[in-house]
Design a protein around this motif. Sequence first.
Motif, PDB file in Angstrom:
ATOM      1  N   GLY A   1       1.009  -1.541  -0.095  1.00 12.27           N
ATOM      2  CA  GLY A   1      -0.156  -0.006   0.002  1.00 12.27           C
ATOM      3  C   GLY A   1       0.844   1.186  -0.144  1.00 12.27           C
TER       4      GLY A   1
ATOM      5  N   ARG B   1       0.705   3.845  -3.046  1.00 11.84           N
ATOM      6  CA  ARG B   1       0.361   5.333  -2.995  1.00 11.84           C
ATOM      7  C   ARG B   1       1.386   6.306  -3.181  1.00 11.84           C
TER       8      ARG B   1
ATOM      9  N   THR C   1      -4.897  10.795   0.620  1.00  9.74           N
ATOM     10  CA  THR C   1      -4.769   9.099   0.715  1.00  9.74           C
ATOM     11  C   THR C   1      -5.836   8.138   0.549  1.00  9.74           C
TER      12      THR C   1
ATOM     13  N   ASN D   1      -5.896   5.106  -1.929  1.00  7.40           N
ATOM     14  CA  ASN D   1      -6.501   3.900  -1.518  1.00  7.40           C
ATOM     15  C   ASN D   1      -7.371   3.184  -2.497  1.00  7.40           C
TER      16      ASN D   1
ATOM     17  N   CYS E   1      -5.873   2.170  -5.665  1.00  9.30           N
ATOM     18  CA  CYS E   1      -4.752   1.059  -5.253  1.00  9.30           C
ATOM     19  C   CYS E   1      -5.809  -0.369  -5.348  1.00  9.30           C
TER      20      CYS E   1
ATOM     21  N   GLU F   1      -7.631  -5.588   0.515  1.00  9.88           N
ATOM     22  CA  GLU F   1      -7.566  -4.753   1.357  1.00  9.88           C
ATOM     23  C   GLU F   1      -6.475  -4.956   2.554  1.00  9.88           C
TER      24      GLU F   1
ATOM     25  N   LEU G   1      -2.877  -4.912   1.163  1.00 11.79           N
ATOM     26  CA  LEU G   1      -2.249  -3.685   1.051  1.00 11.79           C
ATOM     27  C   LEU G   1      -1.358  -3.373   2.148  1.00 11.79           C
ATOM     28  N   GLU G   2      -1.784  -3.933   3.423  1.00 12.05           N
ATOM     29  CA  GLU G   2      -0.723  -3.684   4.373  1.00 12.05           C
ATOM     30  C   GLU G   2       0.402  -4.756   4.514  1.00 12.05           C
TER      31      GLU G   2
END
Length: 326
Positions: free
Chosen positions: A110, A114, A125, A129, A132, A145, A148-149
């Motif tokens: 992520g 970004r 942001t 998101n 993305c 979701e 992304l982390e």
Amino acid sequence: MEKLLAINKLSVDFTLRESTLRAVNKVSLSLDRGERLGIVGESGAGKSVLGFSIINLISKPGRIAEGSVIFQGEEISAYSYEQMRRVRGDRISMIFQDPMMTLNPVLTIGEQMRESLKAHMEVSTAQANEICLEKLRKVYIPSPEKRLEQYPHEFSGGMRQRIIIAISLLTNPAMIIADEPTTALDVTIQAEIMELLLELCETEQMGLILITHDLAVVSQVTQRIAVMYAGTIVELGRTEDIITHPQHPYTIGLLGALPQRAGSSGRLNQIPGVMPGLARIPRGCPFKNRCSLAAEICATKPHLRKSSSGSEAACHMVGTEQSTAA
Ligand SMILES: Nc1ncnc2c1ncn2[C@@H]1O[C@H](COP(=O)(O)OP(=O)(O)OP(=O)(O)O)[C@@H](O)[C@H]1O
Ligand SMILES: [Mg+2]
């Protein structure tokens, strides 16, 4: 059809202490909007140098010695570094062989997506998101979701290449240049990634230049193929024509070397010899020292001309009795 890209007699030289080596020699190619072109040839043929020269990313001691690159009507080969930076990664994206070269191991997916997006457009942001996630869904990354982390090492090789493709889509480019995008992956994953690229090019109307040494891969995805040898294009035409009726002895050799075409002995037909280093490319036809059809006339340089199959081949012997017998 609208022209997306026109490369006109482009040459790239590497100036070394004792000599100047020509890695790309008067290459002319064009691409229509949404068209997919493959560039194939052995290692050292100049495929990557050609790919980089399109986006003016040749590093020293290399430079564009002559010719031009016109993209969407603009002569981008004359652009400054700053002007070109805006074209690159915005209207033209590039995908490389090794995803770990493009992905930063210490940032989450992520964070880097970004960052890459914000370098090209002004978005909050939250908006970034959303974009993305939309791109990760396009490349079929499950639970985007959560993904992304995560960090690059938490993904498999195939998944990492999907993320690279998602990054390349962030700015909705008109063209992607993919240099051996699946060489590091195993065969099944390779085919999936190629399928994905093909689908995306079709749905997004994106042009694709696919650089690879693998004729089987290009024939799966592209509509036209340019065969490169020692810096020049030796054959250019529709994928189907080139695969079913190759004209240039080099293309015939490359196809003969495909595993699925191996003879009953199971052995690959190999082109004898190796491609000469740039300092030792013979005058006239660059392939003549390895060619079983070479004749006196091959001491003069052949130019691309239409053959009976529909493709263009740079070979004096195409259409002669010897070539039909071979
Ligand atoms: N920085 C450089 N300095 C000098 N010569 C270079 C440089 N970069 C590339 N070359 C030369 O340009 C030629 C073409 O290289 P290129 O990387 O385009 O080949 P390629 O077709 O992409 O091969 P591969 O399939 O191995 O990727 C090679 O002979 C190489 O030696
Ligand atoms: Mg290369």
